[in-house]
Design an enzyme around this catalytic site. Structure first.
Site, PDB file in Angstrom:
ATOM      1  CB  CYS A 297      52.801 -21.086 -39.629  1.00 14.86           C
ATOM      2  SG  CYS A 297      51.593 -20.713 -40.447  1.00 14.86           S
TER       3      CYS A 297
ATOM      4  CG  PHE B 114      45.610 -42.171 -43.042  1.00 15.86           C
ATOM      5  CD1 PHE B 114      47.062 -42.095 -43.501  1.00 15.86           C
ATOM      6  CD2 PHE B 114      45.350 -42.077 -41.668  1.00 15.86           C
ATOM      7  CE1 PHE B 114      47.948 -41.986 -42.410  1.00 15.86           C
ATOM      8  CE2 PHE B 114      46.296 -41.904 -40.779  1.00 15.86           C
ATOM      9  CZ  PHE B 114      47.706 -41.785 -41.134  1.00 15.86           C
ATOM     10  CB  CYS B 115      41.385 -39.665 -48.454  1.00 12.46           C
ATOM     11  SG  CYS B 115      40.355 -39.069 -47.421  1.00 12.46           S
ATOM     12  NE  ARG B 116      48.036 -41.790 -47.669  1.00 16.39           N
ATOM     13  CZ  ARG B 116      48.988 -41.732 -46.701  1.00 16.39           C
ATOM     14  NH1 ARG B 116      49.538 -42.961 -46.498  1.00 16.39           N
ATOM     15  NH2 ARG B 116      49.420 -40.656 -46.209  1.00 16.39           N
TER      16      ARG B 116
END
Length: 268
Positions: A116, A255-257
């Site tokens: 939601c 996009f913490c990779r």
């Protein structure tokens, strides 16, 4: 619908599945993340029904109450009791009369689905209400701690390891995860974490939040109410999340990779 109360504190339920492999079908057992209706009741009045993993419900109720602005602090929460029924779970809370009076003025009945977004918002004007602005600034040194925190996430996600179906929200201090909570809903996982931080009286100027999800507007909003200055998410942010983070003075990383991430705004 009748709720299976077995292993409620585990967050995981065993089901029978038909697994197709190498052109053959086999009946096996599998583990899935639990999802149950949780009613949050204040002074006898049901305010919200959230679909959540029925684990760490005390922290969930406290975090929801604080991150939704129902309570200014846990000192306004006088009692909390969890009741199970055939239809779900009720978390009954007794809160200060001043907080309850304010709640009644802005009362909203809602059913929060797993993903939601604007559940419970009655009008566009309500969405546009002024957010609290964080009273401290995240040091840039925290950015260097994000890859280490991301690397620690998987090993600590017990429910996700077993089911593959849960989000996690973690609190990071000096590059180390010191608390982690899981739920089928990302905002619920965050509420559980925020409730725990408030309950344990963590200094929220000394750490930041890492999450296994996209950065949506409600995550920013909840962090603003708890005075958290940095949130780092594995996936992308939305445009509204970026705008709200800027308004609230929150640093937002997406996009913490691996060793990399994207900073969408520097609050200062």
């Amino acid at each position: 619908m009748r709720l299976n109360l077995q292993d409620l504190n585990d967050g995981v339920e065993l089901v029978t599945v038909q697994r197709y492999e190498q052109h053959s079908m086999q009946q096996q057992s599998d583990e899935v993340v639990q999802e149950s209706p949780i009613a949050l009741v204040y002074n006898g009045i049901s305010h919200a029904v959230m679909m959540a993993t029925p684990q760490d419900l005390v922290c969930f109720a406290k975090g929801f109450s604080l991150s939704e602005g129902i309570l200014d602090s846990l000192q306004q929460l006088y009692a909390l009791e969890i009741r199970h029924s055939a239809y779900g779970i009720e978390v009954e809370m007794q809160i200060a009369s001043r907080a309850f009076s304010a709640l009644k003025q802005h009362r909203r009945m809602l059913i929060g689905a797993t993903g939601c977004g604007l559940c419970g918002i009655e009008s566009l004007q309500q969405l546009g209400q002024q957010l609290p602005v964080v009273t401290h600034r995240a040091a840039q040194a925290w950015y260097a701690q994000i890859p280490s925190a991301i690397a620690q996430l998987k090993a600590q996600q017990r429910i996700s390891q077993r089911t593959g179906g849960a989000h996690a929200a973690a609190w990071v201090v000096q590059g180390q995860i010191v608390a982690l909570f899981e739920d089928v809903g990302r905002h619920n996982a965050l509420d559980k974490l925020l409730g725990y931080l408030a309950e344990q009286q963590y200094d929220r100027s000394q750490g930041f939040v890492v999450m296994t999800s996209r950065a949506s507007y409600e995550l920013i909003r909840k962090c603003a109410y708890l005075n958290i200055a940095l949130i780092a998410c594995i996936s992308a942010p939305t445009s509204l999340a970026i705008q709200m983070a800027q308004s609230a003075g929150i640093h937002l990383a997406g996009f913490c990779r691996g060793e990399g991430f994207v900073v969408y705004n520097r609050a200062e």
